[in-house]
Design an enzyme around this catalytic site. Structure first.
Site, short mmCIF file in Angstrom:
data_model
loop_
_atom_site.label_atom_id
_atom_site.label_comp_id
_atom_site.label_asym_id
_atom_site.label_seq_id
_atom_site.Cartn_x
_atom_site.Cartn_y
_atom_site.Cartn_z
N SER A 171 37.87 35.34 45.47
CA SER A 171 37.39 35.37 44.08
C SER A 171 35.89 35.55 43.88
O SER A 171 35.46 35.77 42.76
CB SER A 171 37.82 34.12 43.34
OG SER A 171 39.15 34.28 42.91
N SER B 38 38.79 35.98 40.73
CA SER B 38 38.75 35.30 39.46
C SER B 38 37.34 35.06 38.90
O SER B 38 37.21 34.74 37.72
CB SER B 38 39.46 33.95 39.59
OG SER B 38 38.78 33.12 40.50
N LYS C 143 30.20 29.63 36.98
CA LYS C 143 31.62 29.84 36.67
C LYS C 143 32.18 28.59 35.99
O LYS C 143 31.85 27.46 36.39
CB LYS C 143 32.37 30.13 37.99
CG LYS C 143 33.83 30.52 37.84
CD LYS C 143 34.44 30.84 39.21
CE LYS C 143 35.88 31.25 39.17
NZ LYS C 143 36.42 31.62 40.49
#
Ligand code: GLN
Length: 473
Positions: free
Chosen positions: A172, A148, A73
């Site tokens: 997330s 997210s 990420k």
């Protein structure tokens, strides 16, 4: 190479060790999938496939991850690569060092194909808050992947990586895992180092693995869990082999069902998946217990005070002087204001404003202090419930993946986190595992939570349920 590509990290490792497949061959296949699929899915913000190929060539087949592609990420630093956090303010920022988890994964033989898309600074539940572009759900391109960590989960679901890492502050890792039909695990706070993760809510943030099976998440945890002197909240514990701890049954386990969550409005197919999974738990040897958490429904408002408060402090460092974007002003104040106004998106600005408000002199007691007390109450209630149950079973999300652009009201979006937030407030481990599909064929995810440091047990229980429901062991 055999014609069937391995589906899981476990199968991949096996094939590489048996010399049926090389890391380079697998990476070339992955590259093709990415080149064909990512223009539609848009999981990656930046790719580094040539570098990953050299890393794969050099990878030791007997290392724990044996050259497997693991996506990262883009709020987790990898030295020499950009780390944008999905924000204009860090658009050209290059990480000067690697996060401890990235170092551990690389040392264990992982290769990183690219950095994945996210909601700006990990604030959001759909990846639509990325300053660059939204990611699409591989199960249905008209839908969001969740957020997210939507880029990381979409990459794993689409076959662009065998695993990925994400950050989980309020859900997330788990919520997008549920939306994309993969496994997402949030470890106990303090088990995995946060060093090199760009901070959002420091008392809540955890880095966790995203994988195609629970066993793969356990394999990744074997590499990721370690004490790190560079993270003051990292806890020193004796090492655990999470994979070896996977048990074949739930014999003797008490699976708790939370009374207060029964009344919540969830999509009918998710309620049905809960019922099927409860039955599967009993069939696997567990008993069901009813537990009460009187304040659990306050978790959502508590989180949306504490997380913005912490973010307003953490994001203070982006001042246009030390990192990233710089917009010239007549004086220092105007420089700050022009930079931050140009660099941050709407949701990040909203959170900073809410955070500054709840921490301000006149409102601190009424908001931040009160929220912190209720957080403690919820934590105590969860700890007590986890005395009478070994694990708690809940849906991961109230609905399956929604359409891109369908949720425009921020409060509606926040509600996607109602089931995932309590684990962050209390610092306990929680996992989302796939549990079937809805009528439209969209993945459903269910969640297990357990006591702090029961990570191996949570993974084991989730593995039993996931495989009982047809998942790969
Ligand atoms: N969706 C939640 C939020 O917007 C959680 C985000 C996260 O876990 N990073 O804050």
């Amino acid at each position: 190479m055999s014609s069937e590509l391995p589906r899981t990290l476990e199968q991949y490792r096996h094939a590489v060790r048996a010399h049926e497949l090389s890391a380079e061959e697998y990476l070339d296949e992955t590259r093709q999938l990415i080149e064909r699929g990512d223009p539609q899915v848009k999981a990656f913000l930046h790719l580094r496939l040539d570098a990953a190929r050299s890393d794969a060539q050099a990878a030791d087949p007997s290392s724990p991850l044996a050259g497997a592609p693991i996506a990262v990420k883009d709020n987790i630093m990898m030295a020499g690569e950009r780390c944008t956090c999905g924000s204009r303010i860090l658009e050209h920022y290059v990480a000067p060092y690697s996060a401890t988890v990235v170092q551990s994964l690389l040392a264990a033989g992982a290769v990183v194909p690219g950095k994945t898309n996210l909601d700006e600074f990990a604030m959001g539940s759909s990846t639509e808050n990325s300053a660059f572009f939204p990611t699409h759900n591989p199960a249905d391109l008209s839908r969001v992947p969740g957020g997210s960590s939507g880029g990381s989960t979409a990459a794993v679901a689409a076959g662009f990586a065998l695993g990925a890492i994400g950050s989980d502050t309020g859900g997330s890792v788990r919520q997008p895992a549920a939306f994309c039909g993969v496994v997402g695990f949030k470890p106990t706070y303090g088990l995995v180092s946060r060093y090199g993760l760009v901070a959002f809510g420091s008392s809540l943030d955890c880095i966790g693995p995203i994988a195609r099976s629970v066993r793969d998440a356990a394999l990744m945890m074997n590499v990721m869990a370690a004490h790190d002197p560079k993270d003051a909240t990292s806890v020193r514990r004796s090492p655990v082999d999470f994979e070896a701890a996977l048990q074949p049954t739930l014999a003797g386990k008490r699976v708790g069902i939370i009374r207060e969550l029964q009344g919540l409005d969830v999509q009918p197919e998710i309620a049905a998946a809960m019922e099927t999974t409860r039955k599967a738990a009993v069939k696997s040897g567990a008993s069901l217990v009813d537990v009460s958490l009187p304040h659990i429904l306050s978790a959502l408002p508590v989180y949306y005070i504490i997380a913005p408060a912490e973010c307003s402090a953490n994001l203070g460092r982006f001042d246009g002087v030390r990192y990233g974007l710089h917009e010239d002003g007549r004086d220092m104040t105007e420089t700050y204001s022009k930079t931050r106004n140009a660099g941050f998106g709407t949701e990040v600005k909203r959170r900073i404003l809410i955070g500054a408000f709840v921490l301000s002199a006149g409102y601190y007691d009424a908001y931040y202090k009160k929220a912190s007390s209720v957080r403690q109450l919820i934590t105590d209630e969860l700890d007590a419930a986890l005395q009478s149950a070994d694990v708690l079973l809940t849906p991961t999300t109230p609905t399956t993946a929604f359409r891109l652009g369908a949720v425009t009201d921020p409060l509606e979006m926040y509600k996607a986190d109602v089931f995932t937030i309590p684990a962050n407030l209390a610092g306990v481990p929680a996992i989302s595992f796939p549990a079937g599909k809805d009528a439209a064929g969209l993945p459903i995810g269910l969640q297990l939570m357990g006591p702090r440091w029961s990570d191996a047990d949570i993974l084991s229980c989730a593995n039993v349920l996931f495989t009982a429901l047809g998942g790969e062991s």
